[in-house]
Structures are given as structure tokens and as C-alpha cells.
Design a protein around this motif. Structure first.
Motif, PDB file in Angstrom:
ATOM      1  N   HIS A  14     -17.650 -30.401  10.965  1.00  0.00           N
ATOM      2  CA  HIS A  14     -16.397 -30.037  11.636  1.00  0.00           C
ATOM      3  C   HIS A  14     -15.690 -31.268  12.161  1.00  0.00           C
ATOM      4  O   HIS A  14     -16.213 -31.996  13.005  1.00  0.00           O
ATOM      5  CB  HIS A  14     -16.679 -29.077  12.799  1.00  0.00           C
ATOM      6  CG  HIS A  14     -15.442 -28.543  13.450  1.00  0.00           C
ATOM      7  ND1 HIS A  14     -14.504 -27.812  12.780  1.00  0.00           N
ATOM      8  CD2 HIS A  14     -14.982 -28.643  14.710  1.00  0.00           C
ATOM      9  CE1 HIS A  14     -13.526 -27.456  13.604  1.00  0.00           C
ATOM     10  NE2 HIS A  14     -13.793 -27.968  14.788  1.00  0.00           N
ATOM     11  N   CYS A  16     -11.448 -32.664  13.201  1.00  0.00           N
ATOM     12  CA  CYS A  16     -10.122 -32.152  13.565  1.00  0.00           C
ATOM     13  C   CYS A  16      -9.046 -33.204  13.348  1.00  0.00           C
ATOM     14  O   CYS A  16      -8.933 -34.162  14.122  1.00  0.00           O
ATOM     15  CB  CYS A  16     -10.109 -31.700  15.023  1.00  0.00           C
ATOM     16  SG  CYS A  16     -11.344 -30.441  15.410  1.00  0.00           S
ATOM     17  N   SER A  42     -15.845 -31.357   6.717  1.00  0.00           N
ATOM     18  CA  SER A  42     -15.091 -30.096   6.780  1.00  0.00           C
ATOM     19  C   SER A  42     -13.965 -30.280   7.788  1.00  0.00           C
ATOM     20  O   SER A  42     -14.205 -30.554   8.963  1.00  0.00           O
ATOM     21  CB  SER A  42     -16.004 -28.940   7.205  1.00  0.00           C
ATOM     22  OG  SER A  42     -15.259 -27.737   7.264  1.00  0.00           O
ATOM     23  N   ASN A  44     -10.864 -28.841   9.962  1.00  0.00           N
ATOM     24  CA  ASN A  44     -10.302 -27.635  10.554  1.00  0.00           C
ATOM     25  C   ASN A  44      -8.833 -27.484  10.146  1.00  0.00           C
ATOM     26  O   ASN A  44      -8.072 -28.440  10.184  1.00  0.00           O
ATOM     27  CB  ASN A  44     -10.427 -27.736  12.076  1.00  0.00           C
ATOM     28  CG  ASN A  44      -9.696 -26.646  12.799  1.00  0.00           C
ATOM     29  OD1 ASN A  44      -8.815 -26.912  13.608  1.00  0.00           O
ATOM     30  ND2 ASN A  44     -10.036 -25.413  12.507  1.00  0.00           N
ATOM     31  N   ASP A  96     -12.310 -25.491   7.202  1.00  0.00           N
ATOM     32  CA  ASP A  96     -12.861 -24.420   8.035  1.00  0.00           C
ATOM     33  C   ASP A  96     -11.780 -23.826   8.913  1.00  0.00           C
ATOM     34  O   ASP A  96     -10.744 -24.451   9.162  1.00  0.00           O
ATOM     35  CB  ASP A  96     -14.042 -24.917   8.873  1.00  0.00           C
ATOM     36  CG  ASP A  96     -13.657 -26.030   9.855  1.00  0.00           C
ATOM     37  OD1 ASP A  96     -12.967 -25.723  10.848  1.00  0.00           O
ATOM     38  OD2 ASP A  96     -14.061 -27.192   9.638  1.00  0.00           O
ATOM     39  N   GLU A  98     -11.213 -21.644  12.635  1.00  0.00           N
ATOM     40  CA  GLU A  98     -11.855 -21.313  13.898  1.00  0.00           C
ATOM     41  C   GLU A  98     -11.291 -20.004  14.462  1.00  0.00           C
ATOM     42  O   GLU A  98     -10.443 -19.989  15.340  1.00  0.00           O
ATOM     43  CB  GLU A  98     -11.667 -22.456  14.889  1.00  0.00           C
ATOM     44  CG  GLU A  98     -12.397 -23.718  14.457  1.00  0.00           C
ATOM     45  CD  GLU A  98     -12.416 -24.770  15.530  1.00  0.00           C
ATOM     46  OE1 GLU A  98     -13.443 -24.885  16.234  1.00  0.00           O
ATOM     47  OE2 GLU A  98     -11.405 -25.472  15.676  1.00  0.00           O
ATOM     48  N   SER A 185     -21.527 -24.319  13.559  1.00  0.00           N
ATOM     49  CA  SER A 185     -21.124 -25.573  12.918  1.00  0.00           C
ATOM     50  C   SER A 185     -20.983 -26.730  13.895  1.00  0.00           C
ATOM     51  O   SER A 185     -21.154 -27.886  13.515  1.00  0.00           O
ATOM     52  CB  SER A 185     -19.819 -25.383  12.155  1.00  0.00           C
ATOM     53  OG  SER A 185     -18.776 -24.999  13.035  1.00  0.00           O
ATOM     54  N   HIS A 186     -20.651 -26.421  15.158  1.00  0.00           N
ATOM     55  CA  HIS A 186     -20.494 -27.496  16.152  1.00  0.00           C
ATOM     56  C   HIS A 186     -20.797 -26.949  17.545  1.00  0.00           C
ATOM     57  O   HIS A 186     -19.924 -26.772  18.370  1.00  0.00           O
ATOM     58  CB  HIS A 186     -19.106 -28.130  16.067  1.00  0.00           C
ATOM     59  CG  HIS A 186     -17.941 -27.189  16.175  1.00  0.00           C
ATOM     60  ND1 HIS A 186     -17.705 -26.169  15.294  1.00  0.00           N
ATOM     61  CD2 HIS A 186     -16.925 -27.122  17.077  1.00  0.00           C
ATOM     62  CE1 HIS A 186     -16.611 -25.518  15.632  1.00  0.00           C
ATOM     63  NE2 HIS A 186     -16.122 -26.067  16.731  1.00  0.00           N
ATOM     64  N   GLY A 252     -22.171 -31.846  13.522  1.00  0.00           N
ATOM     65  CA  GLY A 252     -20.845 -31.232  13.568  1.00  0.00           C
ATOM     66  C   GLY A 252     -20.075 -31.912  14.684  1.00  0.00           C
ATOM     67  O   GLY A 252     -19.871 -31.328  15.749  1.00  0.00           O
ATOM     68  N   ASP A 254     -17.154 -32.690  15.657  1.00  0.00           N
ATOM     69  CA  ASP A 254     -15.973 -32.135  16.335  1.00  0.00           C
ATOM     70  C   ASP A 254     -15.044 -33.246  16.805  1.00  0.00           C
ATOM     71  O   ASP A 254     -14.367 -33.120  17.828  1.00  0.00           O
ATOM     72  CB  ASP A 254     -16.416 -31.262  17.525  1.00  0.00           C
ATOM     73  CG  ASP A 254     -15.356 -30.263  17.970  1.00  0.00           C
ATOM     74  OD1 ASP A 254     -14.335 -30.125  17.272  1.00  0.00           O
ATOM     75  OD2 ASP A 254     -15.555 -29.617  19.018  1.00  0.00           O
TER      76      ASP A 254
END
Length: 325
Positions: A14, A16, A42, A44, A96, A98, A185-186, A252, A254
Motif C-alpha cells: 500500500h 499513496c 500497490s 491507492n 487498491d 480503501e 494490507s497496512h 504495507g 502506507d
């Protein structure tokens, strides 16, 4: 370390990037992942109350930018793309979502998202939606009938179910209802940091019992009191490994690439990010460049090569093989 990275698939489950469909100025920073040693990330494409249009526009933006750069990046359709990307020195990218607000009331959108590269979706983002409760709701009514049908459709099309950000009762029912392995995932263990976004041991065990994986989050607010040290991250990795075994742990991070946008979200979405839970401007994070130090710290704790291959990405690869179609 080089021989280990040669053998391992290194996967961040994950990350961003800015969610601005007309602005690709930050996307070159994806090169930071590749240069740091990651093979798969991945991204977001939307969260919380963002609309269907928001999610589709971000998918269009990301896919367009990545497809124009085939030497550096590879859009993921299946596991074979991850293996080919590693062989070719590319960064493999999947997406992904959320929260199930992204599908509104239309379950058939799950197939569309999957076809566009979304490989996991979580149930709820901190607050309640039509599928179930988020982790910051005072009352968790559990998984709804719509949520159950969405999980069944995700399994049918090959999309992985994620329970990060999801309420305890909803997450437990989602794990029980899913016919496939489920991931967080995170998310981090609440035993080390008492925060609603972190998960108690019984949820970790339930996830692992179904073949799932816990991706350890690199935000300081979930590791400790805004503590983004390598030592804090490794403590959380080690805790989950000791609790359920090395087949159920991953990364993950984030990591939020645009910290200005992050601060703006924290201010305008206080219902999801209350200051009382540590959501303040200037949140510290574990950046992708920290990967070598994370590996060194785990080696120093006695983690062997076989275990590290699993944690760095092998466990997520296994879930992908068991779930993706």
C-alpha cells in the motif's frame, strides 16, 4: 544483501500518490520504490467517501502515465507480470481501493475495477458504509448483507479482500465469510500500540488461520507516538511473526508521497482523522528508501534468508496466486 534481493520479490502492499487526476507531477517519485529495491507496489486510487468517478479518473490517470513508460513500469494483470517485471528491472504496479463506497450499490463494478488493475479492496475506511463499520465507529453492527455479497463477488472475480481500517466485528465476520485468504494490507498489532487502526491478536490469528497476511504499516502514529524509527517497524514485524509465523507477515508502508495533501486531508476530514487519535500535521512515515535498513535490522535479529523472502513479498505473492484470476 544483494543476493537476497536478487532472490526475493519485494512488495509494498500500500502506497499513496496524490489523488489529483489532472496532476501527474508526483508520479516520477515512483522511481524511488524501484531504486530502493522494491519490485511491486500497490497504489491507492481512492478512499472513504470518494465517488465512483473519483476512483475511475485516478485509475485512468495512473494507467495512462504508467503505460507510457514501459521501460520502467509494468501494469499488473497477473502474477506472471510481477515475475517478468523483476526479470526486466521494471517496477510492477497494481492498485487498491480503501472502502466499498467505491462500488456504490453496484456489485458489477467489482469486475470493472479488477479489469482495470485493482487487486484488493477493503470493506470500510474508518467510518460506516453500506458494507460494514469502520474501525473508528463507536458501534459496529457487523458485516451487512451487501457486504457479504460484495465479498462473494470479489472472490468470484479474483480480487483480494482487505480488512484494514475496518471495525473489529465487521472484520471478523468478513474473514469468516470470505472463501479466500484475507489480508490486512497496512495494519499493525494493537498489543504494541493501542490505536483503533491497529488490530488485536485474535484478528491477527483469525486472518492467519485462513491463510492471510498482515502488512506492517510505516506511519509513526501506528508504530508508536509518531515514532517512524526502523526499530519500531521491526518490533511490529517481529511481534506478528512470533504470534502467527513468518508466512503471514508483509510490508504495507502506507507511505504518502505528497505530505502537503496529507495535511490537507487531516484538516478537512476530522471525522475520520480526529486529533485525539494522534492525527496531527507532520505525521512521520517510513520511506521506501528505508528498505535496506529494515532488512539489516531483521538480519541482526536472527531472521534467515528464507523467512525474509516470505516477509518481503513471498507471502503476498502466495495470496495473489491463490486469489487472482
Amino acid at each position: 544483501m544483494a543476493p537476497l534481493l536478487d532472490k526475493a520479490i519485494v512488495w509494498d502492499s500500500h502506497a499513496c500518490m496524490p489523488l489529483r487526476p489532472m496532476d501527474d507531477s508526483f508520479l516520477p517519485q515512483l522511481e524511488r520504490c524501484r531504486k530502493s529495491g522494491f519490485n511491486v507496489v500497490s497504489l491507492n486510487v481512492g478512499f472513504g467517501d470518494q465517488t465512483l468517478a473519483d476512483h475511475v479518473r485516478m485509475l485512468a490517470q495512473f494507467r495512462h502515465w504508467l503505460a507510457a513508460r514501459p521501460q520502467e513500469y509494468r501494469l499488473v494483470k497477473g502474477v506472471e507480470d510481477i515475475l517478468a517485471a523483476k526479470q526486466g528491472g521494471q517496477l510492477a504496479v497494481c492498485f487498491d481501493i480503501e472502502g466499498m463506497n467505491a462500488i456504490e450499490e453496484q456489485l458489477s463494478l467489482i469486475q470493472l475495477y479488477y479489469d482495470l488493475g485493482v487487486r484488493w479492496m477493503l470493506v470500510a475506511y474508518n467510518r460506516v458504509n453500506r458494507a460494514g463499520a469502520g474501525c473508528q465507529e463507536a458501534a459496529d453492527g457487523g458485516l451487512t448483507d451487501f457486504g457479504r455479497r460484495a465479498i462473494e463477488e470479489m472472490a468470484r472475480v479474483g480480487m483480494v479482500l482487505c480488512c484494514s481500517h475496518t471495525g473489529y466485528r465487521t472484520a471478523r465476520q468478513a474473514i469468516d465469510h470470505s472463501p479466500r485468504p484475507v489480508i490486512f494490507s497496512h495494519s499493525n498489532p494493537r498489543a504494541l500500540r493501542d490505536h483503533p487502526r491497529n488490530i488485536p491478536d485474535d484478528l491477527i490469528r483469525a486472518c492467519a488461520a485462513r491463510g492471510g497476511v498482515i502488512g506492517i504499516n510505516g506511519l509513526g502514529v501506528f508504530l508508536g507516538a509518531n515514532d517512524n524509527s526502523t526499530e519500531a517497524l521491526v518490533r511490529h514485524i517481529d511481534y506478528v511473526t512470533q504470534l502467527v509465523g513468518d508466512e503471514h507477515v508483509a510490508l504495507g508502508l502506507d507511505y504518502v508521497y505528497d505530505t502537503v495533501e496529507l495535511d490537507e486531508y487531516l484538516e478537512k476530514m476530522r471525522a475520520s482523522f480526529p486529533k485525539s487519535l494522534g492525527y496531527e500535521r507532520g505525521l512521520k512515515m517510513v520511506e521506501p528508501e528505508r528498505l535496506p535498513r529494515i532488512i539489516e535490522a531483521l538480519l541482526a535479529k536472527g531472521y534467515g534468508e528464507a523467512t525474509l523472502v516470505k516477509i518481503l513479498g513471498g507471502n503476498l505473492l502466495r495470496v495473489a496466486r491463490e486469489t487472482w484470476l
